[in-house]
Design an enzyme around this catalytic site. Structure first.
Site, PDB file in Angstrom:
ATOM      1  N   ASP A 103       0.822  -1.213   0.000  1.00 41.50           N
ATOM      2  CA  ASP A 103       0.000   0.000   0.000  1.00 41.50           C
ATOM      3  C   ASP A 103       0.858   1.266   0.000  1.00 41.50           C
ATOM      4  O   ASP A 103       0.364   2.353  -0.291  1.00 41.50           O
ATOM      5  CB  ASP A 103      -0.888   0.025   1.251  1.00 41.50           C
ATOM      6  CG  ASP A 103      -1.755  -1.216   1.340  1.00 41.50           C
ATOM      7  OD1 ASP A 103      -2.293  -1.631   0.294  1.00 41.50           O
ATOM      8  OD2 ASP A 103      -1.890  -1.778   2.447  1.00 41.50           O
ATOM      9  N   LYS A 107      18.283   5.276   9.531  1.00 41.23           N
ATOM     10  CA  LYS A 107      18.393   3.911   8.999  1.00 41.23           C
ATOM     11  C   LYS A 107      19.793   3.345   9.252  1.00 41.23           C
ATOM     12  O   LYS A 107      20.734   4.108   9.186  1.00 41.23           O
ATOM     13  CB  LYS A 107      18.144   3.940   7.472  1.00 41.23           C
ATOM     14  CG  LYS A 107      16.759   4.370   7.088  1.00 41.23           C
ATOM     15  CD  LYS A 107      16.609   4.539   5.583  1.00 41.23           C
ATOM     16  CE  LYS A 107      17.252   5.794   5.064  1.00 41.23           C
ATOM     17  NZ  LYS A 107      17.060   6.053   3.626  1.00 41.23           N
ATOM     18  N   ASP A 146      19.136   2.863  -2.273  1.00 46.67           N
ATOM     19  CA  ASP A 146      20.352   2.561  -3.039  1.00 46.67           C
ATOM     20  C   ASP A 146      21.468   2.006  -2.169  1.00 46.67           C
ATOM     21  O   ASP A 146      22.532   1.666  -2.691  1.00 46.67           O
ATOM     22  CB  ASP A 146      20.857   3.814  -3.775  1.00 46.67           C
ATOM     23  CG  ASP A 146      21.440   4.849  -2.827  1.00 46.67           C
ATOM     24  OD1 ASP A 146      20.907   4.992  -1.699  1.00 46.67           O
ATOM     25  OD2 ASP A 146      22.408   5.525  -3.204  1.00 46.67           O
TER      26      ASP A 146
END
Lengths: 306, 306
Positions: free
Chosen positions: B26, B227, B252
């Site tokens: 979603d 992250k 990436d």
């Protein structure tokens, strides 16, 4: 407890241990920061200890990871503090970097990029190498914008990283791009000390912090030429007719000085006048144990005259 | 080889895989540097891919480790590149640092020392915290001489380290001394990316290099809020009514984006338009495998319209 008194802690330098140490070695290797001085301040009792050891016929050698000065500049610093030490008695990590390149036949047409201070530049030039970087790149600023393109010299064949109070993003990128993009470019660290007593009152980030930053950006480990690498010992042994088993390394850092002494087969004496405090030495997590420890080199004077 | 053609490499985004991916999620979470843009240059086909995914009813969210800008500043950057993205759709590591302190009830009377740029300062101020450091300390020079004494604010209770093109020895010492000497002082890293596409043509040292330097000087590991830490996902899930199993993380970098997606239970799509090249992905030493990979987000457009 033969004499009714409790045994001294294992490794503590006693009068007996000091006499036995002096009898069993011909040379003392001294670290400088935290052992001989803190910043520009001589540690108490150093002249007396040096005088006594020389009088006992011991060879004195000074082995420092601090790359900010050359051997010549260190000799001047000793003099300014009232100590007579020749250039030949001084082994610095800046000198080690130059000797590493020389020994490995670094091509004279290649250049060396320096993240570091005058000491490294002076030693590299004395050894005949052409240098870039150093303090003069300390004022160069990056403008990380749009289509900015960072130029670098493709004839750089080695990057030497040492302590650098003028460290900046420009030098970080210069070092990164040479190591990553120039084929075969060497990545040499003078040392990896995390901190050092660069001034008398405080500790400061050491060369290890600059090395960590560059190492992270290139995802490679450097060749380390200073302590605890045994590289410097090779020169020392070539210069003097000595055996490492008859040397004692005196230092204030477990992971550089004491490890260097152990790696090269010397006896080791930790002094608590610099970076290492007693709780750290005695902590169960510490795996590096010197043969002996004491507060400062001054203790040798008192203990040997008992 | 059912149709007589060789099977595509495992994980390569094919038309079938693209349709199945779009049907099963979603929301798409996009990294920015190397995925949406390089420096200030939009990567080809990004507007078309975003338009198509929005048309298919997908929620788009942008999750960047780049702490140089705040959410507000990123929203402006998207606009300047012709993309309509609201602040609420943007999750930056600068915002994460501020939210980490808020969630952990950082005392309002304490200050935050920032090694980083405007984005971190703006997010911290928006969250109500008093800051020191940042770009204004970029011009401060150290004179490592004699009895120089470095002063610091003992009310600093957290040091936040992010990407900093004005990184210098002053900030290194300020961060070190706060973390080492102020009781309970937190050491927070926005992220540990070793490099990043800070300009369109080249990679540059990332926040990981500043974090490595500070971490070395204090001999401590930081709390990472960007992250691959799952910390940012908590906010994302609070903001939107979504399940991580129905999200796809597009990035990436293997060790930040893809690992973040995997750590939080998302599907993962690696694009080769940034830091990671195909040989690195396919190398035997690589242990991080995305569900899917393709050249760039533009491929979604072609593949979904086949």
């Amino acid at each position: 407890m033969a004499n009714g008194l409790p045994d001294p802690p294992r490794g503590l330098l006693t009068a007996d241990a000091a006499r036995s140490l002096v009898d069993s070695v011909d040379a003392f290797l001294f670290d400088c920061d935290g052992v001989i001085w803190k910043g520009d301040k001589l540690i108490e009792g150093v002249p007396e200890a040096m005088e006594l050891l020389r009088k006992l016929g011991k060879k004195l050698v000074f082995v420092t990871n601090n790359s900010r000065k050359s051997r010549r500049q260190y000799s001047k610093k000793f003099k300014s503090l009232g100590l007579e030490v020749t250039e030949e008695e001084i082994f610095t990590s800046s000198f080690a970097a130059a000797m590493f390149l020389k020994l490995n036949h670094f091509p004279p047409e290649k250049k060396v990029y320096v993240v570091g201070e005058d000491g490294i530049l002076e030693e590299l030039k004395l050894a005949g190498f052409e240098c870039l970087g150093g303090p003069e790149d300390g004022n160069k600023n990056i403008k990380l914008e749009a289509d900015f393109y960072f130029e670098h010299d493709i004839s750089v064949g080695a990057v030497v990283v040492g302590l650098d109070q003028y460290f900046n993003y420009y030098k970080m990128q210069y070092a990164r791009i040479c190591i990553s993009e120039n084929p075969g470019c060497l990545f040499i660290a003078t040392n990896r000390d995390p901190t050092g007593h660069m001034t008398s009152a405080q500790e400061w980030p050491g060369a290890g912090t600059m090395v960590a930053a560059v190492s992270c950006s290139v995802q490679k480990e450097p060749i380390v030429v200073g302590k605890p690498s045994s590289f410097l010992m090779d020169f020392l042994l070539k210069s003097f007719n000595l055996e490492t088993s008859r040397m004692c390394m005196v230092g204030d850092r477990l992971d550089t000085d004491i490890l260097f002494g152990q790696n090269t087969g010397c006896k080791t004496l930790l002094v608590l006048s610099g970076c290492t405090a007693l709780p750290e030495l005695l902590d169960a997590s510490n795996k590096i144990h010197p043969d002996l420890y004491t507060n400062s080199v001054y203790d040798l004077v008192g203990l040997l005259q008992k």
